[in-house]
Design a protein around this motif. Structure first.
Motif, PDB file in Angstrom:
ATOM      1  N   ALA A 111     -17.117  11.192   2.859  1.00  0.00           N
ATOM      2  CA  ALA A 111     -16.196  10.223   2.221  1.00  0.00           C
ATOM      3  C   ALA A 111     -15.365  10.896   1.133  1.00  0.00           C
ATOM      4  N   ASP A 112     -15.941  11.905   0.459  1.00  0.00           N
ATOM      5  CA  ASP A 112     -15.174  12.588  -0.602  1.00  0.00           C
ATOM      6  C   ASP A 112     -13.938  13.271  -0.006  1.00  0.00           C
ATOM      7  N   ALA A 113     -14.140  14.034   1.066  1.00  0.00           N
ATOM      8  CA  ALA A 113     -13.016  14.734   1.693  1.00  0.00           C
ATOM      9  C   ALA A 113     -12.004  13.727   2.246  1.00  0.00           C
ATOM     10  N   ASP A 114     -12.506  12.638   2.790  1.00  0.00           N
ATOM     11  CA  ASP A 114     -11.646  11.605   3.344  1.00  0.00           C
ATOM     12  C   ASP A 114     -10.769  10.979   2.242  1.00  0.00           C
ATOM     13  N   ILE A 115     -11.373  10.683   1.099  1.00  0.00           N
ATOM     14  CA  ILE A 115     -10.616  10.098  -0.024  1.00  0.00           C
ATOM     15  C   ILE A 115      -9.535  11.081  -0.489  1.00  0.00           C
ATOM     16  N   LEU A 116      -9.892  12.365  -0.613  1.00  0.00           N
ATOM     17  CA  LEU A 116      -8.919  13.358  -1.095  1.00  0.00           C
ATOM     18  C   LEU A 116      -7.765  13.520  -0.105  1.00  0.00           C
ATOM     19  N   ARG A 117      -8.091  13.526   1.200  1.00  0.00           N
ATOM     20  CA  ARG A 117      -7.037  13.614   2.220  1.00  0.00           C
ATOM     21  C   ARG A 117      -6.101  12.417   2.137  1.00  0.00           C
ATOM     22  N   THR A 118      -6.683  11.234   1.952  1.00  0.00           N
ATOM     23  CA  THR A 118      -5.851  10.025   1.860  1.00  0.00           C
ATOM     24  C   THR A 118      -4.964  10.086   0.620  1.00  0.00           C
ATOM     25  N   LEU A 119      -5.523  10.525  -0.503  1.00  0.00           N
ATOM     26  CA  LEU A 119      -4.713  10.640  -1.723  1.00  0.00           C
ATOM     27  C   LEU A 119      -3.547  11.598  -1.506  1.00  0.00           C
ATOM     28  N   GLU A 120      -3.821  12.698  -0.815  1.00  0.00           N
ATOM     29  CA  GLU A 120      -2.765  13.680  -0.524  1.00  0.00           C
ATOM     30  C   GLU A 120      -1.679  13.078   0.354  1.00  0.00           C
ATOM     31  N   ALA A 121      -2.113  12.370   1.397  1.00  0.00           N
ATOM     32  CA  ALA A 121      -1.146  11.758   2.318  1.00  0.00           C
ATOM     33  C   ALA A 121      -0.282  10.723   1.596  1.00  0.00           C
ATOM     34  N   LEU A 122      -0.842  10.118   0.555  1.00  0.00           N
ATOM     35  CA  LEU A 122      -0.094   9.124  -0.218  1.00  0.00           C
ATOM     36  C   LEU A 122       0.827   9.786  -1.243  1.00  0.00           C
ATOM     37  N   GLY A 123       0.723  11.100  -1.372  1.00  0.00           N
ATOM     38  CA  GLY A 123       1.616  11.822  -2.276  1.00  0.00           C
ATOM     39  C   GLY A 123       1.099  11.979  -3.696  1.00  0.00           C
ATOM     40  N   PHE A 124      -0.184  11.717  -3.934  1.00  0.00           N
ATOM     41  CA  PHE A 124      -0.759  11.952  -5.279  1.00  0.00           C
ATOM     42  C   PHE A 124      -0.927  13.447  -5.501  1.00  0.00           C
ATOM     43  N   ALA A 160       9.041   0.114   1.843  1.00  0.00           N
ATOM     44  CA  ALA A 160       7.820   0.162   2.663  1.00  0.00           C
ATOM     45  C   ALA A 160       8.009   1.010   3.913  1.00  0.00           C
ATOM     46  N   VAL A 161       9.246   1.163   4.342  1.00  0.00           N
ATOM     47  CA  VAL A 161       9.490   2.000   5.531  1.00  0.00           C
ATOM     48  C   VAL A 161      10.124   3.341   5.134  1.00  0.00           C
ATOM     49  N   ALA A 162      10.147   3.634   3.827  1.00  0.00           N
ATOM     50  CA  ALA A 162      10.671   4.925   3.352  1.00  0.00           C
ATOM     51  C   ALA A 162       9.537   5.948   3.368  1.00  0.00           C
ATOM     52  N   SER A 163       9.751   7.095   2.736  1.00  0.00           N
ATOM     53  CA  SER A 163       8.675   8.092   2.647  1.00  0.00           C
ATOM     54  C   SER A 163       7.925   7.864   1.335  1.00  0.00           C
ATOM     55  N   PRO A 164       6.661   8.335   1.255  1.00  0.00           N
ATOM     56  CA  PRO A 164       5.945   8.213  -0.019  1.00  0.00           C
ATOM     57  C   PRO A 164       6.747   8.823  -1.171  1.00  0.00           C
ATOM     58  N   ALA A 165       7.449   9.938  -0.912  1.00  0.00           N
ATOM     59  CA  ALA A 165       8.215  10.585  -1.995  1.00  0.00           C
ATOM     60  C   ALA A 165       9.284   9.642  -2.545  1.00  0.00           C
ATOM     61  N   GLU A 166       9.898   8.867  -1.655  1.00  0.00           N
ATOM     62  CA  GLU A 166      10.924   7.922  -2.129  1.00  0.00           C
ATOM     63  C   GLU A 166      10.292   6.794  -2.945  1.00  0.00           C
ATOM     64  N   VAL A 167       9.107   6.345  -2.527  1.00  0.00           N
ATOM     65  CA  VAL A 167       8.428   5.296  -3.300  1.00  0.00           C
ATOM     66  C   VAL A 167       8.088   5.836  -4.688  1.00  0.00           C
ATOM     67  N   TRP A 168       7.591   7.067  -4.735  1.00  0.00           N
ATOM     68  CA  TRP A 168       7.229   7.641  -6.046  1.00  0.00           C
ATOM     69  C   TRP A 168       8.460   7.816  -6.922  1.00  0.00           C
ATOM     70  N   ALA A 169       9.580   8.208  -6.317  1.00  0.00           N
ATOM     71  CA  ALA A 169      10.804   8.375  -7.114  1.00  0.00           C
ATOM     72  C   ALA A 169      11.180   7.041  -7.759  1.00  0.00           C
TER      73      ALA A 169
END
Ligand code: GLU
Length: 303
Positions: A56-69, A272-281
């Motif tokens: 679960a630790d690796a899974d959480i980190l992968r998800t955070l990465e995919a979300l752009g954290f 919601a249909v943009a990229s995570p980078a655009e949401v973060w911007a």
């Protein structure tokens, strides 16, 4: 005196995949840190090995990465911090602040002086003045004061507890078991020099205990902000226990937009249909801490 540098953290327990409730805490703490030029750290709270789910630790980190954290420095694993927790407990024992307790669960249940703020039982202090003859310590507890422990939460306002009445002397470690979450968090927040704790309001009742522990250890007390907590249709907090659904891969932007809106930020639905980078911007340009609501709006009200 100069202000200490902002250092925030996200501290998931690897008891399952990241779900919407933990995403809200991650988004709130990340944006509060980054919009103040702060560092943001990730800590894996795997101190209680019985609750951990392998992978679960690796899974959480992968998800955070995919979300752009993006986090600063290596992830701190509580499962590797046993020596630091043991040293802290020894200091508290040497100072007479922590004491051995022989009471079984049953004895605590039979003698409890009421229900604690977190739904547990208020320990009446049976072993405070020494173990009963011939009985070994089953746990180590921290002596708590009869005076008020209070703090000003940046979102929830002032909260005060009388620990002796509301919680009782609480467990730092079971004799043969893991260190308690409260001790691990206090020791790690100091170790990581955390200046600002931003997390879900489901943890607010723990904060006076953590402040008292920090005080006993001679550590600085961070600033606290407790975010509204996401609940399901039945009004239960989203968690592994309430079977909160994991975030689905490929919906990163939509999940981020939903978390931002939950935190009172009017992120355009089109993102919601943009990229995570655009949401973060958008989020970096528009984040307003003052807009974060104290409590979650009901899902019905959000429409
Ligand atoms: N590990 C805790 C949780 O996942 C969070 C602890 C904290 O932020 O202090 O609920």
């Amino acid at each position: 005196m100069t202000q200490p540098a902002y250092r925030g953290r996200f501290a998931p327990s690897p008891t399952g995949p990241l779900h919407f409730g933990s995403l809200v805490a991650a988004v709130g703490s990340f944006l509060d840190a980054r919009t103040q030029g702060g560092a943001w750290l990730v800590r894996m709270e795997d101190v209680d090995s019985e609750r951990n789910v392998p992978g679960a630790d690796a899974d959480i980190l992968r998800t955070l990465e995919a979300l752009g954290f993006e986090w600063n420095g290596p992830v701190l694993y509580q499962s590797r911090r046993g020596e630091a927790y043991a040293a802290a407990l020894e200091r508290l024992q040497a100072a007479g602040l922590a004491y051995g307790c022989a009471c079984s669960r049953r004895e605590v249940a039979d003698s409890a002086s009421g229900h604690a703020v977190d739904g547990g039982l208020v320990y009446p202090g049976t072993c405070r003045d020494g173990l009963p003859p011939g009985r070994p310590a089953r746990a180590w507890r921290l002596r708590v004061p009869a005076a008020e422990v209070a703090f000003d939460d940046r979102i929830q306002g002032r909260l005060a507890q009388v620990l002796a009445r509301d919680v009782g002397d609480f467990v730092l470690r079971r004799a043969d078991g893991p260190f308690a979450y409260q001790l691990a968090v206090a020791v790690d927040d100091e170790f990581q020099a955390i200046s600002d704790v931003v997390r879900g309001a489901d943890l607010i009742a723990s904060t006076p205990r953590q402040i008292w522990l920090l005080h006993c250890l001679g550590y600085p007390v961070p600033s606290y902000a407790h975010l509204p907590v996401a609940t399901n249709a039945a009004g239960e907090k989203l968690s592994k226990q309430t079977r909160a659904p994991a975030l689905v891969a490929g919906q990163a932007a939509a999940d981020l937009v939903a978390a931002l809106r939950f935190l009172g930020q009017p992120a355009p639905e089109a993102l919601a249909v943009a990229s995570p980078a655009e949401v973060w911007a958008w989020a970096f340009a528009n984040w307003s801490f003052a807009a974060v609501p104290r409590q979650a709006e009901s899902l019905a009200a959000r429409g």
